[in-house]
Design a protein around this motif. Structure first.
Motif, PDB file in Angstrom:
ATOM      1  N   LEU A  28     -61.041  25.351 -59.087  1.00 26.05           N
ATOM      2  CA  LEU A  28     -61.984  24.955 -60.140  1.00 26.05           C
ATOM      3  C   LEU A  28     -61.269  24.641 -61.448  1.00 26.05           C
ATOM      4  CD1 LEU A  28     -64.864  27.532 -59.572  1.00 26.05           C
ATOM      5  CD2 LEU A  28     -64.719  25.169 -58.758  1.00 26.05           C
ATOM      6  N   MET A  31     -60.383  20.916 -62.272  1.00 19.85           N
ATOM      7  CA  MET A  31     -61.426  19.897 -62.402  1.00 19.85           C
ATOM      8  C   MET A  31     -62.311  20.235 -63.602  1.00 19.85           C
ATOM      9  SD  MET A  31     -63.984  20.942 -59.242  1.00 19.85           S
ATOM     10  CE  MET A  31     -62.712  20.958 -58.021  1.00 19.85           C
ATOM     11  N   SER A  34     -68.046  19.937 -65.404  1.00 19.82           N
ATOM     12  CA  SER A  34     -69.154  19.128 -64.895  1.00 19.82           C
ATOM     13  C   SER A  34     -69.077  18.901 -63.386  1.00 19.82           C
ATOM     14  CB  SER A  34     -69.196  17.777 -65.604  1.00 19.82           C
ATOM     15  OG  SER A  34     -68.009  17.035 -65.339  1.00 19.82           O
ATOM     16  N   GLN A  35     -67.916  19.098 -62.801  1.00 18.14           N
ATOM     17  CA  GLN A  35     -67.739  18.911 -61.362  1.00 18.14           C
ATOM     18  C   GLN A  35     -67.748  20.222 -60.585  1.00 18.14           C
ATOM     19  OE1 GLN A  35     -64.195  16.589 -60.775  1.00 18.14           O
ATOM     20  NE2 GLN A  35     -65.143  14.735 -61.550  1.00 18.14           N
ATOM     21  N   TRP A  36     -67.882  21.337 -61.283  1.00 22.80           N
ATOM     22  CA  TRP A  36     -67.914  22.617 -60.585  1.00 22.80           C
ATOM     23  C   TRP A  36     -69.182  22.676 -59.734  1.00 22.80           C
ATOM     24  CZ3 TRP A  36     -66.069  27.077 -64.302  1.00 22.80           C
ATOM     25  CH2 TRP A  36     -64.752  26.843 -64.681  1.00 22.80           C
ATOM     26  N   PRO A  37     -69.092  23.258 -58.549  1.00 24.90           N
ATOM     27  CA  PRO A  37     -70.237  23.263 -57.634  1.00 24.90           C
ATOM     28  C   PRO A  37     -71.346  24.208 -58.070  1.00 24.90           C
ATOM     29  CG  PRO A  37     -68.484  24.607 -56.745  1.00 24.90           C
ATOM     30  CD  PRO A  37     -67.940  23.962 -57.984  1.00 24.90           C
TER      31      PRO A  37
END
Length: 68
Positions: A28, A31, A34-37
């Protein structure tokens, strides 16, 4: 970095995240936030919310902002 390792271990322990799942959190940090799941409600083990919580807690302990 030793400080990161200590904060990461503390955050993982607080969340009850098993050692073998901890590498999932490390990805994490490569990235933007905003792209974290998010949770998919699929009963995943571990839940993406747990991974994100560990990452955010690690940032909090280090007094850092999550990756932008």
């Amino acid at each position: 970095h030793p400080q990161f390792a200590v904060a990461f271990a503390q955050a993982s322990d607080e969340a009850g995240l098993a050692d073998y799942f901890r590498p999932l959190v490390l990805s994490l940090f490569n990235m933007p936030l905003s792209q974290w799941p998010g949770c998919c409600a699929g009963n995943c083990l571990p839940c993406a919310q747990t991974l994100v919580a560990v990452a955010l807690r690690t940032c909090d302990l280090l007094r850092l902002e999550p990756p932008a």
